[in-house]
Design a protein around this motif. Structure first.
Motif, PDB file in Angstrom:
ATOM      1  N   LYS A  98      27.308 -10.369  -9.580  1.00  0.00           N
ATOM      2  CA  LYS A  98      27.415 -11.559 -10.429  1.00  0.00           C
ATOM      3  C   LYS A  98      26.519 -11.423 -11.651  1.00  0.00           C
ATOM      4  O   LYS A  98      26.905 -11.805 -12.768  1.00  0.00           O
ATOM      5  CB  LYS A  98      27.054 -12.811  -9.635  1.00  0.00           C
ATOM      6  CG  LYS A  98      28.101 -13.226  -8.606  1.00  0.00           C
ATOM      7  CD  LYS A  98      27.651 -14.465  -7.847  1.00  0.00           C
ATOM      8  CE  LYS A  98      28.704 -14.899  -6.836  1.00  0.00           C
ATOM      9  NZ  LYS A  98      28.258 -16.089  -6.061  1.00  0.00           N
ATOM     10  N   ASP A  99      25.317 -10.863 -11.438  1.00  0.00           N
ATOM     11  CA  ASP A  99      24.409 -10.646 -12.566  1.00  0.00           C
ATOM     12  C   ASP A  99      25.014  -9.662 -13.562  1.00  0.00           C
ATOM     13  O   ASP A  99      24.947  -9.868 -14.781  1.00  0.00           O
ATOM     14  CB  ASP A  99      23.060 -10.112 -12.074  1.00  0.00           C
ATOM     15  CG  ASP A  99      22.261 -11.167 -11.317  1.00  0.00           C
ATOM     16  OD1 ASP A  99      22.517 -12.361 -11.526  1.00  0.00           O
ATOM     17  OD2 ASP A  99      21.392 -10.779 -10.517  1.00  0.00           O
ATOM     18  N   ARG A 130      28.181  -9.051 -13.946  1.00  0.00           N
ATOM     19  CA  ARG A 130      29.368  -9.667 -14.544  1.00  0.00           C
ATOM     20  C   ARG A 130      28.991 -10.572 -15.709  1.00  0.00           C
ATOM     21  O   ARG A 130      29.742 -10.702 -16.671  1.00  0.00           O
ATOM     22  CB  ARG A 130      30.128 -10.481 -13.487  1.00  0.00           C
ATOM     23  CG  ARG A 130      31.467 -11.030 -13.948  1.00  0.00           C
ATOM     24  CD  ARG A 130      32.070 -11.917 -12.893  1.00  0.00           C
ATOM     25  NE  ARG A 130      31.220 -13.063 -12.607  1.00  0.00           N
ATOM     26  CZ  ARG A 130      31.447 -13.925 -11.630  1.00  0.00           C
ATOM     27  NH1 ARG A 130      32.467 -13.754 -10.827  1.00  0.00           N
ATOM     28  NH2 ARG A 130      30.635 -14.949 -11.438  1.00  0.00           N
ATOM     29  N   ASN A 131      27.814 -11.182 -15.635  1.00  0.00           N
ATOM     30  CA  ASN A 131      27.369 -12.060 -16.722  1.00  0.00           C
ATOM     31  C   ASN A 131      27.163 -11.295 -18.022  1.00  0.00           C
ATOM     32  O   ASN A 131      27.137 -11.895 -19.102  1.00  0.00           O
ATOM     33  CB  ASN A 131      26.078 -12.781 -16.336  1.00  0.00           C
ATOM     34  CG  ASN A 131      26.314 -13.809 -15.232  1.00  0.00           C
ATOM     35  OD1 ASN A 131      27.420 -14.316 -15.078  1.00  0.00           O
ATOM     36  ND2 ASN A 131      25.285 -14.105 -14.465  1.00  0.00           N
ATOM     37  N   THR A 150      32.796 -10.134 -19.393  1.00  0.00           N
ATOM     38  CA  THR A 150      33.670 -11.291 -19.178  1.00  0.00           C
ATOM     39  C   THR A 150      34.679 -10.903 -18.116  1.00  0.00           C
ATOM     40  O   THR A 150      35.026  -9.738 -17.968  1.00  0.00           O
ATOM     41  CB  THR A 150      34.413 -11.698 -20.461  1.00  0.00           C
ATOM     42  OG1 THR A 150      35.191 -10.587 -20.921  1.00  0.00           O
ATOM     43  CG2 THR A 150      33.440 -12.119 -21.543  1.00  0.00           C
TER      44      THR A 150
END
Length: 438
Positions: A358-359, A361-362, A365
Protein backbone atom coordinates in the motif's frame (compact mmCIF):
# COMPACT_ATOMS: atom_id res chain seq x y z
CA UNK A 1 -21.87 -27.68 3.93
CA UNK A 2 -25.20 -28.49 5.59
CA UNK A 3 -26.65 -31.96 5.04
CA UNK A 4 -25.21 -35.35 4.06
CA UNK A 5 -25.25 -34.81 0.29
CA UNK A 6 -21.61 -34.81 -0.86
CA UNK A 7 -20.09 -32.42 -3.36
CA UNK A 8 -19.70 -35.26 -5.87
CA UNK A 9 -23.37 -36.23 -5.44
CA UNK A 10 -24.46 -32.63 -5.93
CA UNK A 11 -22.43 -32.46 -9.13
CA UNK A 12 -24.03 -35.68 -10.39
CA UNK A 13 -27.51 -34.36 -9.65
CA UNK A 14 -26.64 -31.10 -11.45
CA UNK A 15 -25.72 -33.19 -14.49
CA UNK A 16 -28.95 -35.17 -14.23
CA UNK A 17 -31.05 -31.99 -14.01
CA UNK A 18 -29.09 -30.64 -16.96
CA UNK A 19 -29.70 -26.89 -16.63
CA UNK A 20 -26.41 -25.66 -15.21
CA UNK A 21 -24.94 -25.12 -11.76
CA UNK A 22 -27.26 -25.51 -8.78
CA UNK A 23 -27.37 -24.52 -5.14
CA UNK A 24 -28.70 -27.19 -2.75
CA UNK A 25 -30.22 -25.87 0.48
CA UNK A 26 -31.39 -28.31 3.15
CA UNK A 27 -35.10 -27.77 3.92
CA UNK A 28 -36.09 -30.89 5.81
CA UNK A 29 -34.44 -33.73 7.71
CA UNK A 30 -36.35 -36.51 9.50
CA UNK A 31 -33.67 -36.71 12.22
CA UNK A 32 -33.97 -32.98 12.98
CA UNK A 33 -37.55 -32.09 12.06
CA UNK A 34 -39.39 -35.35 12.75
CA UNK A 35 -40.70 -37.99 10.36
CA UNK A 36 -44.26 -36.94 9.58
CA UNK A 37 -46.28 -35.75 6.62
CA UNK A 38 -47.15 -32.59 8.51
CA UNK A 39 -43.50 -31.72 9.19
CA UNK A 40 -42.54 -32.43 5.58
CA UNK A 41 -45.23 -30.17 4.11
CA UNK A 42 -44.59 -27.45 6.66
CA UNK A 43 -40.92 -27.30 5.65
CA UNK A 44 -41.10 -28.05 1.92
CA UNK A 45 -44.39 -26.83 0.41
CA UNK A 46 -44.13 -24.11 -2.27
CA UNK A 47 -40.33 -24.12 -2.18
CA UNK A 48 -39.84 -24.70 -5.90
CA UNK A 49 -37.71 -27.59 -7.26
CA UNK A 50 -36.49 -30.05 -4.64
CA UNK A 51 -34.35 -33.17 -4.29
CA UNK A 52 -35.37 -35.91 -1.84
CA UNK A 53 -32.51 -38.16 -0.68
CA UNK A 54 -32.80 -41.34 1.41
CA UNK A 55 -29.88 -43.02 3.21
CA UNK A 56 -30.64 -46.57 4.31
CA UNK A 57 -28.81 -48.75 6.82
CA UNK A 58 -27.21 -50.82 4.01
CA UNK A 59 -25.38 -47.64 2.86
CA UNK A 60 -27.49 -47.23 -0.24
CA UNK A 61 -28.44 -43.70 -1.27
CA UNK A 62 -31.38 -43.02 -3.59
CA UNK A 63 -34.23 -40.57 -4.11
CA UNK A 64 -36.11 -38.33 -6.50
CA UNK A 65 -36.09 -34.88 -8.10
CA UNK A 66 -39.23 -32.74 -8.39
CA UNK A 67 -39.02 -29.71 -10.69
CA UNK A 68 -42.43 -28.47 -9.44
CA UNK A 69 -43.22 -27.49 -5.83
CA UNK A 70 -44.88 -29.73 -3.27
CA UNK A 71 -48.22 -28.51 -1.88
CA UNK A 72 -50.81 -29.50 0.69
CA UNK A 73 -53.76 -31.46 -0.70
CA UNK A 74 -56.11 -34.31 0.18
CA UNK A 75 -54.50 -36.33 -2.62
CA UNK A 76 -53.54 -35.32 -6.18
CA UNK A 77 -51.15 -36.33 -8.95
CA UNK A 78 -48.98 -33.69 -10.58
CA UNK A 79 -47.66 -33.93 -14.13
CA UNK A 80 -43.96 -33.11 -13.86
CA UNK A 81 -42.18 -34.00 -17.10
CA UNK A 82 -38.75 -33.05 -15.67
CA UNK A 83 -39.04 -35.20 -12.53
CA UNK A 84 -36.80 -38.24 -12.18
CA UNK A 85 -35.68 -40.84 -9.66
CA UNK A 86 -32.01 -41.57 -9.04
CA UNK A 87 -29.49 -43.85 -7.40
CA UNK A 88 -26.17 -42.58 -5.98
CA UNK A 89 -24.80 -45.45 -3.88
CA UNK A 90 -25.59 -49.13 -3.58
CA UNK A 91 -24.23 -50.88 -0.49
CA UNK A 92 -21.62 -48.14 -0.12
CA UNK A 93 -20.41 -48.36 -3.73
CA UNK A 94 -20.98 -45.60 -6.31
CA UNK A 95 -23.84 -46.49 -8.60
CA UNK A 96 -25.04 -43.47 -10.53
CA UNK A 97 -28.38 -44.02 -12.23
CA UNK A 98 -31.07 -41.66 -13.44
CA UNK A 99 -34.57 -43.05 -13.87
CA UNK A 100 -36.61 -40.64 -16.04
CA UNK A 101 -40.38 -40.32 -16.13
CA UNK A 102 -41.92 -42.32 -18.96
CA UNK A 103 -43.13 -40.20 -21.87
CA UNK A 104 -46.61 -38.68 -21.61
CA UNK A 105 -47.01 -39.88 -18.05
CA UNK A 106 -49.12 -37.50 -15.97
CA UNK A 107 -48.23 -39.04 -12.62
CA UNK A 108 -44.79 -37.62 -11.94
CA UNK A 109 -45.56 -36.54 -8.36
CA UNK A 110 -48.19 -37.35 -5.77
CA UNK A 111 -49.03 -34.90 -3.00
CA UNK A 112 -51.10 -35.64 0.08
CA UNK A 113 -51.20 -33.98 3.49
CA UNK A 114 -50.12 -37.05 5.49
CA UNK A 115 -47.57 -38.32 2.93
CA UNK A 116 -43.89 -37.68 2.70
CA UNK A 117 -42.32 -37.02 -0.74
CA UNK A 118 -43.98 -39.39 -3.24
CA UNK A 119 -43.16 -40.02 -6.89
CA UNK A 120 -45.21 -41.81 -9.59
CA UNK A 121 -48.49 -43.65 -9.71
CA UNK A 122 -48.71 -46.75 -7.65
CA UNK A 123 -46.13 -45.49 -6.29
CA UNK A 124 -42.66 -45.71 -7.82
CA UNK A 125 -41.16 -44.15 -4.69
CA UNK A 126 -43.30 -43.71 -1.61
CA UNK A 127 -41.11 -42.52 1.26
CA UNK A 128 -43.52 -42.71 4.22
CA UNK A 129 -47.01 -41.89 5.43
CA UNK A 130 -48.38 -40.42 8.65
CA UNK A 131 -45.93 -40.06 11.56
CA UNK A 132 -43.08 -42.41 12.44
CA UNK A 133 -40.50 -42.65 15.19
CA UNK A 134 -36.99 -44.05 15.15
CA UNK A 135 -35.64 -47.05 16.99
CA UNK A 136 -31.92 -46.98 17.82
CA UNK A 137 -31.46 -44.30 15.17
CA UNK A 138 -33.22 -46.31 12.46
CA UNK A 139 -36.47 -45.15 10.82
CA UNK A 140 -38.43 -48.11 9.46
CA UNK A 141 -40.19 -46.12 6.73
CA UNK A 142 -43.51 -47.60 5.65
CA UNK A 143 -42.94 -46.68 2.01
CA UNK A 144 -41.73 -48.71 -0.98
CA UNK A 145 -40.12 -48.75 -4.44
CA UNK A 146 -42.19 -50.22 -7.29
CA UNK A 147 -41.71 -49.46 -11.01
CA UNK A 148 -44.74 -47.89 -12.68
CA UNK A 149 -44.47 -44.33 -14.01
CA UNK A 150 -40.66 -44.16 -14.20
CA UNK A 151 -38.25 -46.11 -16.40
CA UNK A 152 -36.29 -48.07 -13.81
CA UNK A 153 -34.08 -49.75 -16.44
CA UNK A 154 -35.25 -53.16 -15.34
CA UNK A 155 -33.96 -52.70 -11.80
CA UNK A 156 -36.08 -53.80 -8.90
CA UNK A 157 -36.03 -52.51 -5.34
CA UNK A 158 -33.44 -55.10 -4.32
CA UNK A 159 -30.96 -53.47 -6.77
CA UNK A 160 -31.72 -49.89 -5.71
CA UNK A 161 -32.24 -49.90 -1.94
CA UNK A 162 -31.44 -53.54 -1.07
CA UNK A 163 -35.20 -54.03 -0.76
CA UNK A 164 -35.08 -52.08 2.52
CA UNK A 165 -36.72 -48.81 3.58
CA UNK A 166 -34.99 -48.82 6.97
CA UNK A 167 -33.25 -45.45 6.81
CA UNK A 168 -30.78 -43.51 8.90
CA UNK A 169 -31.84 -40.25 7.27
CA UNK A 170 -34.15 -38.66 4.74
CA UNK A 171 -33.40 -35.15 3.50
CA UNK A 172 -35.15 -32.71 1.18
CA UNK A 173 -33.11 -29.98 -0.48
CA UNK A 174 -34.31 -26.86 -2.23
CA UNK A 175 -32.69 -26.65 -5.68
CA UNK A 176 -31.90 -23.20 -7.07
CA UNK A 177 -30.06 -21.97 -10.13
CA UNK A 178 -26.67 -20.46 -9.46
CA UNK A 179 -26.51 -17.09 -11.25
CA UNK A 180 -24.06 -17.14 -14.12
CA UNK A 181 -21.35 -14.61 -13.22
CA UNK A 182 -21.23 -11.63 -15.52
CA UNK A 183 -18.24 -11.43 -17.80
CA UNK A 184 -15.58 -9.57 -15.83
CA UNK A 185 -14.15 -7.93 -18.91
CA UNK A 186 -15.07 -8.19 -22.58
CA UNK A 187 -12.15 -9.57 -24.57
CA UNK A 188 -11.56 -10.62 -28.15
CA UNK A 189 -11.90 -14.29 -29.03
CA UNK A 190 -8.61 -16.08 -28.50
CA UNK A 191 -7.03 -17.36 -31.70
CA UNK A 192 -3.65 -17.45 -33.45
CA UNK A 193 -4.53 -14.30 -35.41
CA UNK A 194 -5.11 -12.36 -32.15
CA UNK A 195 -1.79 -13.58 -30.75
CA UNK A 196 0.11 -12.48 -33.88
CA UNK A 197 -1.69 -9.13 -33.92
CA UNK A 198 -0.72 -8.48 -30.28
CA UNK A 199 2.89 -9.49 -30.93
CA UNK A 200 3.06 -7.12 -33.87
CA UNK A 201 1.44 -4.28 -31.92
CA UNK A 202 3.80 -4.65 -28.94
CA UNK A 203 6.82 -4.91 -31.27
CA UNK A 204 5.92 -1.62 -32.92
CA UNK A 205 5.62 0.35 -29.66
CA UNK A 206 8.54 2.68 -28.84
CA UNK A 207 9.05 5.99 -27.04
CA UNK A 208 8.60 9.17 -29.10
CA UNK A 209 11.85 10.03 -30.87
CA UNK A 210 11.94 13.57 -29.46
CA UNK A 211 12.12 12.11 -25.93
CA UNK A 212 15.54 10.58 -26.77
CA UNK A 213 14.67 7.49 -24.70
CA UNK A 214 15.51 4.13 -26.36
CA UNK A 215 13.27 1.87 -24.22
CA UNK A 216 10.25 1.89 -21.99
CA UNK A 217 11.29 0.82 -18.50
CA UNK A 218 8.70 -1.25 -16.57
CA UNK A 219 9.33 -2.12 -12.92
CA UNK A 220 7.84 -5.35 -11.54
CA UNK A 221 7.05 -5.35 -7.80
CA UNK A 222 5.43 -8.02 -5.67
CA UNK A 223 5.79 -10.44 -2.75
CA UNK A 224 8.32 -13.26 -2.77
CA UNK A 225 7.12 -16.02 -5.09
CA UNK A 226 4.41 -13.95 -6.75
CA UNK A 227 5.70 -14.57 -10.28
CA UNK A 228 7.68 -11.43 -11.21
CA UNK A 229 10.68 -13.33 -12.59
CA UNK A 230 8.39 -15.90 -14.19
CA UNK A 231 6.59 -13.12 -16.06
CA UNK A 232 9.92 -11.97 -17.51
CA UNK A 233 10.51 -15.54 -18.70
CA UNK A 234 6.96 -15.80 -20.07
CA UNK A 235 7.32 -12.67 -22.22
CA UNK A 236 10.75 -13.72 -23.54
CA UNK A 237 9.28 -17.17 -24.29
CA UNK A 238 6.48 -15.63 -26.37
CA UNK A 239 8.96 -13.82 -28.61
CA UNK A 240 11.61 -16.54 -28.79
CA UNK A 241 9.06 -19.20 -29.73
CA UNK A 242 10.26 -21.55 -26.99
CA UNK A 243 10.27 -21.80 -23.21
CA UNK A 244 13.06 -19.61 -21.83
CA UNK A 245 14.64 -19.43 -18.37
CA UNK A 246 16.65 -16.21 -18.30
CA UNK A 247 15.34 -15.14 -14.90
CA UNK A 248 16.00 -17.53 -12.04
CA UNK A 249 12.70 -18.72 -10.55
CA UNK A 250 11.61 -21.08 -7.82
CA UNK A 251 10.16 -21.37 -4.35
CA UNK A 252 12.24 -20.21 -1.40
CA UNK A 253 11.75 -18.69 2.02
CA UNK A 254 13.38 -15.44 0.87
CA UNK A 255 13.61 -13.71 -2.50
CA UNK A 256 15.71 -15.51 -5.12
CA UNK A 257 16.06 -12.28 -7.10
CA UNK A 258 18.62 -10.08 -5.35
CA UNK A 259 19.26 -7.19 -7.74
CA UNK A 260 17.58 -4.61 -9.91
CA UNK A 261 17.72 -6.57 -13.17
CA UNK A 262 16.29 -5.07 -16.40
CA UNK A 263 15.64 -7.76 -19.03
CA UNK A 264 15.73 -6.98 -22.73
CA UNK A 265 13.45 -9.09 -24.93
CA UNK A 266 14.89 -10.48 -28.15
CA UNK A 267 12.63 -11.17 -31.10
CA UNK A 268 13.20 -13.72 -33.86
CA UNK A 269 14.04 -11.03 -36.40
CA UNK A 270 17.24 -10.37 -34.46
CA UNK A 271 16.37 -7.11 -32.72
CA UNK A 272 14.80 -6.40 -29.34
CA UNK A 273 11.55 -4.92 -28.12
CA UNK A 274 11.75 -1.30 -27.03
CA UNK A 275 11.05 -2.27 -23.44
CA UNK A 276 12.98 -3.44 -20.42
CA UNK A 277 11.18 -5.58 -17.85
CA UNK A 278 12.85 -4.68 -14.56
CA UNK A 279 12.84 -7.45 -11.97
CA UNK A 280 13.85 -6.80 -8.37
CA UNK A 281 13.90 -8.37 -4.92
CA UNK A 282 10.52 -9.65 -3.67
CA UNK A 283 8.68 -7.93 -0.85
CA UNK A 284 8.93 -9.48 2.63
CA UNK A 285 7.77 -8.57 6.11
CA UNK A 286 11.15 -7.58 7.51
CA UNK A 287 13.60 -8.03 4.64
CA UNK A 288 14.21 -6.71 1.15
CA UNK A 289 13.26 -3.54 -0.68
CA UNK A 290 11.81 -0.74 1.42
CA UNK A 291 9.94 2.47 0.61
CA UNK A 292 13.14 4.54 0.29
CA UNK A 293 14.74 2.08 -2.14
CA UNK A 294 11.51 1.86 -4.13
CA UNK A 295 11.43 5.65 -4.44
CA UNK A 296 15.03 5.65 -5.70
CA UNK A 297 14.17 2.93 -8.22
CA UNK A 298 11.26 4.95 -9.58
CA UNK A 299 13.35 8.11 -9.86
CA UNK A 300 16.20 6.29 -11.63
CA UNK A 301 18.79 6.77 -8.88
CA UNK A 302 19.65 3.05 -8.72
CA UNK A 303 21.61 1.84 -11.73
CA UNK A 304 21.02 -1.42 -13.55
CA UNK A 305 22.10 -4.52 -11.58
CA UNK A 306 22.13 -2.54 -8.34
CA UNK A 307 22.34 -5.09 -5.51
CA UNK A 308 19.17 -4.50 -3.48
CA UNK A 309 20.03 -4.99 0.18
CA UNK A 310 18.35 -7.86 2.00
CA UNK A 311 18.04 -5.69 5.08
CA UNK A 312 17.05 -2.04 5.37
CA UNK A 313 20.06 0.13 4.53
CA UNK A 314 20.78 3.59 5.93
CA UNK A 315 20.39 6.45 3.48
CA UNK A 316 24.04 7.47 3.87
CA UNK A 317 25.25 4.06 2.62
CA UNK A 318 23.10 4.26 -0.50
CA UNK A 319 24.16 7.81 -1.35
CA UNK A 320 27.88 6.95 -1.28
CA UNK A 321 27.44 3.77 -3.35
CA UNK A 322 29.36 4.05 -6.63
CA UNK A 323 26.34 2.83 -8.59
CA UNK A 324 24.03 5.51 -7.18
CA UNK A 325 22.90 7.86 -9.98
CA UNK A 326 22.77 11.35 -8.50
CA UNK A 327 21.31 13.08 -11.55
CA UNK A 328 19.12 10.54 -13.35
CA UNK A 329 17.59 11.31 -16.75
CA UNK A 330 14.32 10.09 -18.22
CA UNK A 331 16.27 7.13 -19.63
CA UNK A 332 17.02 5.98 -16.07
CA UNK A 333 13.57 6.54 -14.61
CA UNK A 334 10.84 3.89 -14.34
CA UNK A 335 8.01 4.66 -16.77
CA UNK A 336 5.44 2.15 -15.48
CA UNK A 337 5.09 0.00 -12.33
CA UNK A 338 3.32 -3.38 -12.37
CA UNK A 339 2.43 -5.13 -9.12
CA UNK A 340 2.54 -8.91 -9.62
CA UNK A 341 0.39 -11.01 -7.26
CA UNK A 342 -0.27 -14.75 -7.08
CA UNK A 343 -4.06 -15.13 -7.11
CA UNK A 344 -3.82 -18.50 -5.32
CA UNK A 345 -2.06 -17.07 -2.26
CA UNK A 346 -3.66 -13.64 -1.83
CA UNK A 347 -5.41 -14.72 1.37
CA UNK A 348 -2.09 -15.88 2.82
CA UNK A 349 -0.19 -12.60 2.43
CA UNK A 350 1.11 -11.28 5.78
CA UNK A 351 -0.45 -7.98 6.81
CA UNK A 352 2.96 -6.27 6.93
CA UNK A 353 3.59 -7.17 3.28
CA UNK A 354 0.15 -5.80 2.36
CA UNK A 355 0.90 -2.59 4.24
CA UNK A 356 4.24 -2.29 2.44
CA UNK A 357 2.51 -2.70 -0.93
CA UNK A 358 0.00 0.00 0.00
CA UNK A 359 2.89 2.34 0.79
CA UNK A 360 4.48 1.57 -2.57
CA UNK A 361 1.17 2.02 -4.35
CA UNK A 362 0.87 5.53 -2.92
CA UNK A 363 3.90 6.40 -5.01
CA UNK A 364 1.95 5.39 -8.12
CA UNK A 365 -1.70 5.28 -9.22
CA UNK A 366 -3.93 2.22 -9.48
CA UNK A 367 -7.39 1.68 -10.94
CA UNK A 368 -9.61 -1.38 -11.36
CA UNK A 369 -9.12 -1.41 -15.14
CA UNK A 370 -5.38 -1.74 -14.51
CA UNK A 371 -5.84 -5.35 -13.32
CA UNK A 372 -4.77 -7.94 -15.90
CA UNK A 373 -4.83 -11.74 -15.35
CA UNK A 374 -1.79 -13.66 -16.56
CA UNK A 375 -0.51 -17.23 -16.40
CA UNK A 376 3.21 -17.91 -16.38
CA UNK A 377 5.29 -20.68 -17.92
CA UNK A 378 6.55 -21.89 -14.56
CA UNK A 379 5.57 -25.54 -15.12
CA UNK A 380 4.78 -25.89 -18.84
CA UNK A 381 7.33 -27.20 -21.33
CA UNK A 382 5.52 -26.05 -24.49
CA UNK A 383 4.06 -22.72 -25.54
CA UNK A 384 0.33 -22.19 -25.15
CA UNK A 385 -1.76 -19.75 -27.19
CA UNK A 386 -3.87 -18.65 -24.21
CA UNK A 387 -0.84 -18.01 -21.98
CA UNK A 388 0.78 -15.98 -24.76
CA UNK A 389 -2.31 -13.83 -25.34
CA UNK A 390 -2.74 -13.01 -21.64
CA UNK A 391 0.92 -12.01 -21.31
CA UNK A 392 0.81 -9.89 -24.47
CA UNK A 393 -2.38 -8.11 -23.43
CA UNK A 394 -0.88 -7.26 -20.04
CA UNK A 395 2.42 -6.10 -21.59
CA UNK A 396 0.60 -4.00 -24.19
CA UNK A 397 -1.30 -2.19 -21.47
CA UNK A 398 1.88 -1.59 -19.47
CA UNK A 399 3.42 0.00 -22.56
CA UNK A 400 0.31 2.12 -23.06
CA UNK A 401 0.66 3.46 -19.51
CA UNK A 402 4.39 4.04 -20.01
CA UNK A 403 3.57 5.97 -23.17
CA UNK A 404 1.04 8.06 -21.22
CA UNK A 405 3.67 8.81 -18.58
CA UNK A 406 6.12 10.05 -21.21
CA UNK A 407 3.44 12.11 -22.89
CA UNK A 408 2.82 13.89 -19.58
CA UNK A 409 6.57 14.49 -19.17
CA UNK A 410 6.73 15.84 -22.70
CA UNK A 411 3.81 18.18 -22.04
CA UNK A 412 5.34 19.48 -18.81
CA UNK A 413 8.71 20.05 -20.46
CA UNK A 414 6.96 21.84 -23.34
CA UNK A 415 5.17 24.18 -20.94
CA UNK A 416 8.37 24.78 -19.03
CA UNK A 417 10.18 25.67 -22.29
CA UNK A 418 7.32 27.96 -23.30
CA UNK A 419 7.51 29.71 -19.91
CA UNK A 420 11.26 30.20 -20.29
CA UNK A 421 10.79 31.66 -23.75
CA UNK A 422 8.10 34.04 -22.49
CA UNK A 423 10.35 35.18 -19.65
CA UNK A 424 13.21 35.64 -22.08
CA UNK A 425 11.07 37.75 -24.44
CA UNK A 426 9.83 39.84 -21.50
CA UNK A 427 13.41 40.55 -20.48
CA UNK A 428 14.26 41.56 -24.07
CA UNK A 429 11.32 43.98 -24.12
CA UNK A 430 12.57 45.58 -20.91
CA UNK A 431 16.08 45.93 -22.33
CA UNK A 432 14.78 47.45 -25.57
CA UNK A 433 12.58 49.87 -23.60
CA UNK A 434 15.51 50.94 -21.44
CA UNK A 435 17.66 51.34 -24.55
CA UNK A 436 14.99 53.54 -26.14
CA UNK A 437 14.91 55.73 -23.04
CA UNK A 438 18.64 56.20 -23.23
Amino acid sequence: MEGNLTTADRKHLEDCIGTGSKKFTLLYSITKDGCSGQAFHQKCDMQGPTVTVLYNEQKSVFGGYASLPWFLTSGAYVKDEDAFLFQLLFSGVDRLNKFPLKSDNAKGLYSRSNYGPTFGGGHDLLTFTNSLSSSNGIYALNGSISASSYDMKGLGAEHINNGSMKCLELEVYKVEDVPVPQQWRKTSKWCKELEESLKSSVSSMRPASEMKVPDFRILLLGPVGSGKSSFCNTVTSVYRGRITQRAICGKAKHSITSMYHPYTIKINSGGCLNVRLCDTRGLEEELGIDLMQCNYLLDGNLSEFFQVAQYVVHLELILVDSSFVKEPTLVDKVHCVAFVLDGATLDELPQRVIDKMKDFRNLCTQKQNNIHPIKNYNTKVELDEGVNILALQALQQMLNYAEDFMENIQQREGKALQSCEENYMSELDVIEEEAGTL
